[in-house]
Design a protein around this motif. Structure first.
Motif, PDB file in Angstrom:
ATOM      1  N   LEU A 141      23.099  35.416 -43.962  1.00 49.24           N
ATOM      2  CA  LEU A 141      23.820  34.777 -42.543  1.00 49.24           C
ATOM      3  C   LEU A 141      24.630  35.607 -42.351  1.00 49.24           C
ATOM      4  CD1 LEU A 141      23.432  30.851 -43.867  1.00 49.24           C
ATOM      5  CD2 LEU A 141      21.704  32.182 -43.262  1.00 49.24           C
ATOM      6  N   GLY A 142      25.027  36.880 -43.116  1.00 43.80           N
ATOM      7  CA  GLY A 142      25.785  37.599 -41.840  1.00 43.80           C
ATOM      8  C   GLY A 142      27.435  36.595 -42.174  1.00 43.80           C
ATOM      9  N   GLU A 143      27.872  36.013 -43.002  1.00 44.02           N
ATOM     10  CA  GLU A 143      28.374  35.460 -43.162  1.00 44.02           C
ATOM     11  C   GLU A 143      30.241  36.392 -43.253  1.00 44.02           C
ATOM     12  OE1 GLU A 143      26.448  35.105 -45.160  1.00 44.02           O
ATOM     13  OE2 GLU A 143      26.376  32.999 -46.769  1.00 44.02           O
ATOM     14  N   GLU A 144      30.291  37.253 -43.875  1.00 43.06           N
ATOM     15  CA  GLU A 144      31.178  38.143 -43.316  1.00 43.06           C
ATOM     16  C   GLU A 144      31.846  39.378 -42.559  1.00 43.06           C
ATOM     17  OE1 GLU A 144      34.041  37.502 -46.313  1.00 43.06           O
ATOM     18  OE2 GLU A 144      32.164  36.268 -46.927  1.00 43.06           O
ATOM     19  N   GLY A 145      30.962  38.910 -41.228  1.00 44.25           N
ATOM     20  CA  GLY A 145      30.717  39.628 -40.404  1.00 44.25           C
ATOM     21  C   GLY A 145      32.512  39.553 -39.607  1.00 44.25           C
ATOM     22  N   GLU A 146      32.951  40.458 -38.758  1.00 41.04           N
ATOM     23  CA  GLU A 146      33.488  40.441 -37.891  1.00 41.04           C
ATOM     24  C   GLU A 146      33.289  39.474 -36.121  1.00 41.04           C
ATOM     25  OE1 GLU A 146      36.695  43.435 -37.744  1.00 41.04           O
ATOM     26  OE2 GLU A 146      35.816  44.607 -39.974  1.00 41.04           O
ATOM     27  N   VAL A 147      33.857  39.204 -36.014  1.00 43.00           N
ATOM     28  CA  VAL A 147      33.688  38.116 -34.771  1.00 43.00           C
ATOM     29  C   VAL A 147      34.355  38.707 -33.260  1.00 43.00           C
ATOM     30  CG1 VAL A 147      34.310  36.377 -33.524  1.00 43.00           C
ATOM     31  CG2 VAL A 147      34.020  35.961 -36.102  1.00 43.00           C
ATOM     32  N   ILE A 148      33.890  39.033 -32.930  1.00 43.88           N
ATOM     33  CA  ILE A 148      34.381  40.298 -31.983  1.00 43.88           C
ATOM     34  C   ILE A 148      35.110  38.965 -30.424  1.00 43.88           C
ATOM     35  CG2 ILE A 148      33.759  41.150 -28.705  1.00 43.88           C
ATOM     36  CD1 ILE A 148      31.128  42.147 -31.426  1.00 43.88           C
ATOM     37  N   PRO A 149      34.299  38.172 -30.055  1.00 49.71           N
ATOM     38  CA  PRO A 149      35.352  37.166 -29.062  1.00 49.71           C
ATOM     39  C   PRO A 149      36.386  36.212 -29.713  1.00 49.71           C
ATOM     40  CG  PRO A 149      33.221  36.613 -28.838  1.00 49.71           C
ATOM     41  CD  PRO A 149      32.975  36.983 -30.149  1.00 49.71           C
ATOM     42  N   ASP A 150      37.167  36.517 -28.671  1.00 47.16           N
ATOM     43  CA  ASP A 150      38.595  35.265 -29.371  1.00 47.16           C
ATOM     44  C   ASP A 150      38.516  34.081 -29.528  1.00 47.16           C
ATOM     45  OD1 ASP A 150      40.355  38.009 -29.288  1.00 47.16           O
ATOM     46  OD2 ASP A 150      41.284  37.678 -27.612  1.00 47.16           O
ATOM     47  N   GLU A 151      37.399  33.452 -28.386  1.00 50.45           N
ATOM     48  CA  GLU A 151      36.914  32.035 -28.651  1.00 50.45           C
ATOM     49  C   GLU A 151      36.809  31.764 -29.302  1.00 50.45           C
ATOM     50  OE1 GLU A 151      36.502  34.659 -26.455  1.00 50.45           O
ATOM     51  OE2 GLU A 151      34.697  34.056 -25.229  1.00 50.45           O
TER      52      GLU A 151
ATOM     53  N   LEU B 224      35.628  30.881 -36.216  1.00 49.51           N
ATOM     54  CA  LEU B 224      34.746  30.892 -37.585  1.00 49.51           C
ATOM     55  C   LEU B 224      34.929  31.365 -38.360  1.00 49.51           C
ATOM     56  CD1 LEU B 224      31.501  31.363 -34.393  1.00 49.51           C
ATOM     57  CD2 LEU B 224      32.118  28.767 -35.394  1.00 49.51           C
ATOM     58  N   ALA B 225      35.134  32.755 -38.300  1.00 48.69           N
ATOM     59  CA  ALA B 225      35.804  33.988 -39.321  1.00 48.69           C
ATOM     60  C   ALA B 225      35.860  33.662 -40.561  1.00 48.69           C
ATOM     61  CB  ALA B 225      37.227  34.326 -38.559  1.00 48.69           C
ATOM     62  N   PRO B 226      35.397  33.994 -42.124  1.00 50.51           N
ATOM     63  CA  PRO B 226      35.045  33.508 -42.871  1.00 50.51           C
ATOM     64  C   PRO B 226      36.912  33.119 -43.520  1.00 50.51           C
ATOM     65  CG  PRO B 226      34.454  35.996 -43.029  1.00 50.51           C
ATOM     66  CD  PRO B 226      35.016  35.390 -41.582  1.00 50.51           C
ATOM     67  N   ASP B 227      37.648  33.756 -42.989  1.00 51.18           N
ATOM     68  CA  ASP B 227      38.736  33.752 -44.101  1.00 51.18           C
ATOM     69  C   ASP B 227      39.536  32.151 -43.089  1.00 51.18           C
ATOM     70  OD1 ASP B 227      39.392  35.127 -41.302  1.00 51.18           O
ATOM     71  OD2 ASP B 227      41.190  36.097 -42.609  1.00 51.18           O
ATOM     72  N   ARG B 228      38.686  31.436 -41.980  1.00 56.75           N
ATOM     73  CA  ARG B 228      39.382  30.782 -41.629  1.00 56.75           C
ATOM     74  C   ARG B 228      38.730  29.255 -41.159  1.00 56.75           C
ATOM     75  NH1 ARG B 228      41.204  32.209 -35.305  1.00 56.75           N
ATOM     76  NH2 ARG B 228      41.779  30.426 -35.235  1.00 56.75           N
ATOM     77  N   GLU B 229      37.234  28.945 -40.501  1.00 53.42           N
ATOM     78  CA  GLU B 229      37.012  27.529 -41.155  1.00 53.42           C
ATOM     79  C   GLU B 229      35.891  28.503 -41.597  1.00 53.42           C
ATOM     80  OE1 GLU B 229      35.932  26.878 -36.706  1.00 53.42           O
ATOM     81  OE2 GLU B 229      37.428  26.000 -36.442  1.00 53.42           O
ATOM     82  N   ASP B 230      35.207  29.372 -41.993  1.00 46.61           N
ATOM     83  CA  ASP B 230      33.756  29.525 -42.483  1.00 46.61           C
ATOM     84  C   ASP B 230      32.729  29.286 -42.258  1.00 46.61           C
ATOM     85  OD1 ASP B 230      32.613  31.814 -43.944  1.00 46.61           O
ATOM     86  OD2 ASP B 230      32.821  29.873 -46.103  1.00 46.61           O
ATOM     87  N   LEU B 231      32.811  29.555 -41.011  1.00 44.66           N
ATOM     88  CA  LEU B 231      31.184  29.058 -40.410  1.00 44.66           C
ATOM     89  C   LEU B 231      30.820  30.087 -39.648  1.00 44.66           C
ATOM     90  CD1 LEU B 231      32.652  25.493 -38.712  1.00 44.66           C
ATOM     91  CD2 LEU B 231      31.507  25.661 -41.268  1.00 44.66           C
ATOM     92  N   LEU B 232      30.558  31.250 -40.056  1.00 49.25           N
ATOM     93  CA  LEU B 232      30.421  31.991 -38.994  1.00 49.25           C
ATOM     94  C   LEU B 232      28.635  32.086 -39.466  1.00 49.25           C
ATOM     95  CD1 LEU B 232      29.994  34.073 -36.808  1.00 49.25           C
ATOM     96  CD2 LEU B 232      31.117  36.276 -38.717  1.00 49.25           C
ATOM     97  N   GLY B 233      28.079  32.077 -40.766  1.00 46.62           N
ATOM     98  CA  GLY B 233      26.963  31.674 -40.913  1.00 46.62           C
ATOM     99  C   GLY B 233      26.033  30.679 -40.292  1.00 46.62           C
TER     100      GLY B 233
ATOM    101  N   GLN C 205      28.711  39.184 -32.940  1.00 40.88           N
ATOM    102  CA  GLN C 205      28.455  40.858 -33.457  1.00 40.88           C
ATOM    103  C   GLN C 205      28.508  41.662 -32.516  1.00 40.88           C
ATOM    104  OE1 GLN C 205      28.836  40.851 -36.849  1.00 40.88           O
ATOM    105  NE2 GLN C 205      28.645  38.368 -36.204  1.00 40.88           N
ATOM    106  N   VAL C 206      27.796  41.497 -31.892  1.00 43.60           N
ATOM    107  CA  VAL C 206      27.571  43.270 -30.141  1.00 43.60           C
ATOM    108  C   VAL C 206      27.996  42.749 -29.010  1.00 43.60           C
ATOM    109  CG1 VAL C 206      25.425  44.472 -29.387  1.00 43.60           C
ATOM    110  CG2 VAL C 206      25.421  42.835 -31.915  1.00 43.60           C
ATOM    111  N   ALA C 207      28.490  43.823 -28.459  1.00 45.77           N
ATOM    112  CA  ALA C 207      28.817  43.675 -27.106  1.00 45.77           C
ATOM    113  C   ALA C 207      28.380  44.813 -26.671  1.00 45.77           C
ATOM    114  CB  ALA C 207      30.536  44.231 -26.745  1.00 45.77           C
TER     115      ALA C 207
END
Ligand SMILES: [Zn+2]
Length: 296
Positions: A44-54, A58-67, A249-251
Motif C-alpha cells: 500500500l506504500g505505507e512508508e511513503g513521504e507525504v507531499i502536502p502539509d495538510e 497520515l505519515a507512518p510516524d504519526r497516524e500511520d494511515l497512509l496505506g 506522492q506526486v506533484a
C-alpha cells in the motif's frame, strides 16, 4: 472458461503511483483499445513521504494511515486510465511497504522485503492463471532504482511467471498457464538526457527549483537495450491526471510535462514509454505494440 478479451496485459508494481509514472500511457492505451489490463500492486506504500502539509498527519510516524489513503488515490488514478481490474498482492495490506534500502522497516515482520518469495509469488500465480495474460510488465532485477519493494516485485513477478506455467505447482490455484512475453520497464539514456536538457531550459516555469539527474530515472539503460516503445502521446493527459491522483506522492507542474516526487527534484514526464523484452519472441526488430506476434 470465462470470456476474456483477446489481449490481456498484466502489470506488477511495488507501490500505488509506480504504475502511473512508469506505464500510465501504456495502460490507458490498451484499456481504451479494449484489452484487459490487470494491475497488481504489492504494497500500500505505507512508508511513503507525504507531499502536502495538510495530509502530513497520515505519515507512518504519526497516524500511520497512509496505506488506506493511498488505496483511494490508486482507485482515482485507475479511473483516469480506464483500468477496472486493479488488485493488491494477497489483498490490501497483506504485504507492507519495506521503506528505503537499509531502513529498519526492511526486515520488520510483514514487510514485503522479508516475505517468503514463493509464498508471495503464489498470490500472483492465482492472478496469472485466472487472467491468463499474454504480456507481463514489471521492473528489472535492480527494481529500476534499488528500492527493496521494487526489487522484490521484480522477483515475485518473474517467479510467479515460472510457477504459473509449472503443471505440478498448486493446481488449486488454477490450470497451468505460460505467459508469452515478459517486459521490463526501461528508459533510453539518450532520450532521457535530451529531456533533461529541455527540462533545464524550462525549470523556471515550473514550481520546482532543482532538477533530478538522468540516473534518478528508474530503468535508464543504453539505447540498444530498448526493444519496444509505446507511443502514448494521445493518452498523455490521462497519464498526467493519473499521476496527479496520487496527491500524497506526486506533484505535477500545471502547464508542462514535469513532475516531482517528495524530494522536490523535477523530472520530465514521459508520454512515450519504453520496454525491454526479456522472455518470449519479439514480433519485430523494434516493437510498437507489446502484443506484436502474440496470438489471442
Ligand atoms: Zn515505488
Amino acid at each position: 472458461m470465462t470470456e476474456l478479451p483477446g489481449r490481456r496485459l498484466l502489470l506488477v508494481h511495488a507501490h500505488p503511483d509506480d504504475e502511473s509514472i512508469n506505464n500510465g500511457a501504456t495502460m490507458a492505451k490498451y484499456a481504451a483499445e479494449g484489452a484487459h489490463v490487470t494491475l497488481v500492486t504489492c504494497t500500500l506504500g505505507e512508508e511513503g513521504e507525504v507531499i502536502p502539509d495538510e495530509l502530513a498527519h497520515l505519515a507512518p510516524d504519526r497516524e500511520d494511515l497512509l496505506g488506506p489513503h493511498r488505496i483511494g488515490e490508486l482507485t482515482a488514478a485507475m479511473k483516469e486510465l480506464g483500468v477496472t481490474d486493479h488488485r493488491f498482492l494477497g489483498g490490501p495490506g497483506r504485504f507492507r511497504d519495506s521503506g528505503m534500502m537499509g531502513a529498519e522497516q526492511n526486515d520488520r515482520p510483514g514487510s514485503f522485503w522479508s516475505a517468503d518469495l514463493d509464498e508471495a509469488a503464489a498470490h500472483l500465480v492465482a492472478v496469472v492463471r485466472e487472467v491468463r495474460p499474454q504480456v507481463l510488465v514489471t521492473y528489472d532485477p535492480h527494481g529500476g532504482y534499488g528500492h527493496p519493494d521494487h526489487i522484490k516485485a521484480h522477483r515475485v513477478a518473474m517467479r510467479a511467471a515460472e510457477l504459473a506455467a509449472e503443471p505440478a505447482f498448486r493446481r488449486d490455484l488454477g490450470d497451468p498457464y505460460a505467459i508469452a512475453k515478459i517486459y521490463w520497464n526501461r528508459a533510453p539514456r539518450t532520450v532521457v538526457t535530451e529531456r533533461f536538457h529541455w527540462l533545464a531550459s524550462v525549470l523556471g516555469r515550473t514550481p520546482f527549483d532543482v532538477a533530478a539527474a538522468v540516473d534518478d530515472v528508474p530503468g535508464v539503460v543504453d539505447d540498444e537495450r530498448i526493444t519496444a516503445e509505446i507511443d502514448g502521446r494521445p493518452y498523455a493527459e490521462r497519464k498526467t491526471a493519473a499521476m496527479r491522483a496520487h496527491v500524497t506522492q506526486v506533484a505535477v507542474a500545471d502547464t508542462l510535462p514535469v513532475f516531482a516526487l517528495s524530494n522536490r527534484l523535477a523530472q520530465p514526464l514521459f508520454d512515450i514509454e519504453y520496454y525491454e523484452l526479456v522472455r518470449g519472441e519479439p514480433g519485430s526488430a523494434y516493437e510498437k505494440d507489446l502484443f506484436e506476434g502474440v496470438s489471442a
